[in-house]
Design a protein around this motif. Structure first.
Motif, PDB file in Angstrom:
ATOM      1  N   ASP A  16       0.724  -1.244  -0.161  1.00  9.71           N
ATOM      2  CA  ASP A  16       0.008  -0.007  -0.058  1.00  9.71           C
ATOM      3  C   ASP A  16       0.900   1.281  -0.174  1.00  9.71           C
ATOM      4  O   ASP A  16       0.536   2.197  -0.800  1.00  9.71           O
ATOM      5  CB  ASP A  16      -0.950  -0.076   1.324  1.00  9.71           C
ATOM      6  CG  ASP A  16      -0.239  -0.309   2.551  1.00  9.71           C
ATOM      7  OD1 ASP A  16       0.735  -0.787   2.617  1.00  9.71           O
ATOM      8  OD2 ASP A  16      -0.844  -0.068   3.690  1.00  9.71           O
ATOM      9  N   ILE A  17       1.842   1.304   0.665  1.00  2.00           N
ATOM     10  CA  ILE A  17       3.125   2.444   0.926  1.00  2.00           C
ATOM     11  C   ILE A  17       3.462   2.501  -0.496  1.00  2.00           C
ATOM     12  O   ILE A  17       3.617   3.694  -0.936  1.00  2.00           O
ATOM     13  CB  ILE A  17       3.808   2.166   2.092  1.00  2.00           C
ATOM     14  CG1 ILE A  17       3.025   2.078   3.365  1.00  2.00           C
ATOM     15  CG2 ILE A  17       4.833   3.402   1.968  1.00  2.00           C
ATOM     16  CD1 ILE A  17       2.313   3.448   3.650  1.00  2.00           C
ATOM     17  N   ASP A  18       4.094   1.534  -0.950  1.00  2.00           N
ATOM     18  CA  ASP A  18       4.652   1.437  -2.291  1.00  2.00           C
ATOM     19  C   ASP A  18       3.659   1.932  -3.496  1.00  2.00           C
ATOM     20  O   ASP A  18       4.023   2.948  -4.388  1.00  2.00           O
ATOM     21  CB  ASP A  18       5.688   0.167  -2.942  1.00  2.00           C
ATOM     22  CG  ASP A  18       6.418   0.082  -1.767  1.00  2.00           C
ATOM     23  OD1 ASP A  18       7.084   0.678  -1.148  1.00  2.00           O
ATOM     24  OD2 ASP A  18       6.774  -1.324  -1.763  1.00  2.00           O
ATOM     25  N   ASP A  19       2.468   1.538  -3.360  1.00  2.00           N
ATOM     26  CA  ASP A  19       1.428   2.008  -4.342  1.00  2.00           C
ATOM     27  C   ASP A  19       1.294   3.657  -4.285  1.00  2.00           C
ATOM     28  O   ASP A  19       1.238   4.205  -5.227  1.00  2.00           O
ATOM     29  CB  ASP A  19       0.356   1.150  -4.389  1.00  2.00           C
ATOM     30  CG  ASP A  19       0.372  -0.267  -4.765  1.00  2.00           C
ATOM     31  OD1 ASP A  19       1.259  -0.382  -5.474  1.00  2.00           O
ATOM     32  OD2 ASP A  19      -0.788  -0.788  -4.412  1.00  2.00           O
ATOM     33  N   GLN A  20       1.229   3.848  -2.877  1.00  2.00           N
ATOM     34  CA  GLN A  20       0.970   5.408  -2.808  1.00  2.00           C
ATOM     35  C   GLN A  20       2.263   6.300  -3.143  1.00  2.00           C
ATOM     36  O   GLN A  20       2.079   7.405  -3.854  1.00  2.00           O
ATOM     37  CB  GLN A  20       0.711   5.865  -1.301  1.00  2.00           C
ATOM     38  CG  GLN A  20      -0.528   5.164  -0.997  1.00  2.00           C
ATOM     39  CD  GLN A  20      -0.776   5.409   0.625  1.00  2.00           C
ATOM     40  OE1 GLN A  20      -0.184   6.134   1.262  1.00  2.00           O
ATOM     41  NE2 GLN A  20      -1.848   4.787   1.301  1.00  2.00           N
ATOM     42  N   HIS A  21       3.466   5.702  -2.915  1.00  2.75           N
ATOM     43  CA  HIS A  21       4.620   6.642  -3.553  1.00  2.75           C
ATOM     44  C   HIS A  21       4.545   6.506  -5.076  1.00  2.75           C
ATOM     45  O   HIS A  21       4.883   7.516  -5.512  1.00  2.75           O
ATOM     46  CB  HIS A  21       5.977   5.851  -2.895  1.00  2.75           C
ATOM     47  CG  HIS A  21       6.161   5.838  -1.470  1.00  2.75           C
ATOM     48  ND1 HIS A  21       6.765   5.054  -0.736  1.00  2.75           N
ATOM     49  CD2 HIS A  21       5.716   6.903  -0.672  1.00  2.75           C
ATOM     50  CE1 HIS A  21       6.996   5.529   0.513  1.00  2.75           C
ATOM     51  NE2 HIS A  21       6.346   6.704   0.676  1.00  2.75           N
TER      52      HIS A  21
END
Length: 135
Positions: A16-21
């Motif tokens: 989820d964090i990588d997708d947001q980044h």
């Protein structure tokens, strides 16, 4: 053509964090494209999208860090706050006719985001994993 590119060394391992980044990278590229086209309406729209999504992402990330009881949450939050304040100042300057502010925000995002992910965000990976809230 993209202005900034995602590279695998930016991955945190939290999908989820990588997708947001990655989405932040997309917003930077969209703002850059709008600037290149000279479309003032698109520039205003993409500038606001970038700021809004940055705030949304930071809030999400800070909630995760709070849940993990990350010991450096407050300094991390302060880094986020300083970045948003800088972006808002640049946006205000741009709205007031300072065209150079747009170049500054694009340059700021390009350098800051990747440094922040590689240093600050990668710094919390082990702590978050150790907390048991993520694997």
């Amino acid at each position: 053509m993209a202005f900034v590119y995602w590279t695998s060394d930016l991955d945190t391992g939290f999908e989820d964090i990588d997708d947001q980044h990655r989405k932040l990278v997309d917003y930077i590229n969209q703002l850059y494209d709008a600037k290149q086209s000279g479309d003032q309406e698109a520039i205003e729209r993409e500038f606001q999208h970038l700021i809004d999504y940055t705030i949304e992402h930071f809030s999400y990330e800070e909630m995760m860090l709070a849940e993990a009881q990350y010991r450096l949450l407050e300094p991390h939050r302060k880094v986020h706050e300083n970045f948003v304040n800088k972006m808002s100042t640049l946006q205000a300057r741009y709205h007031n006719g300072d065209a150079a502010a747009l170049d500054e925000v694009i340059d700021l995002c390009e350098g800051w985001l990747f440094r922040h992910i590689r240093i600050n965000d990668h710094g919390y990976i082990e702590s978050v994993k150790a907390s048991g809230i993520r694997s």
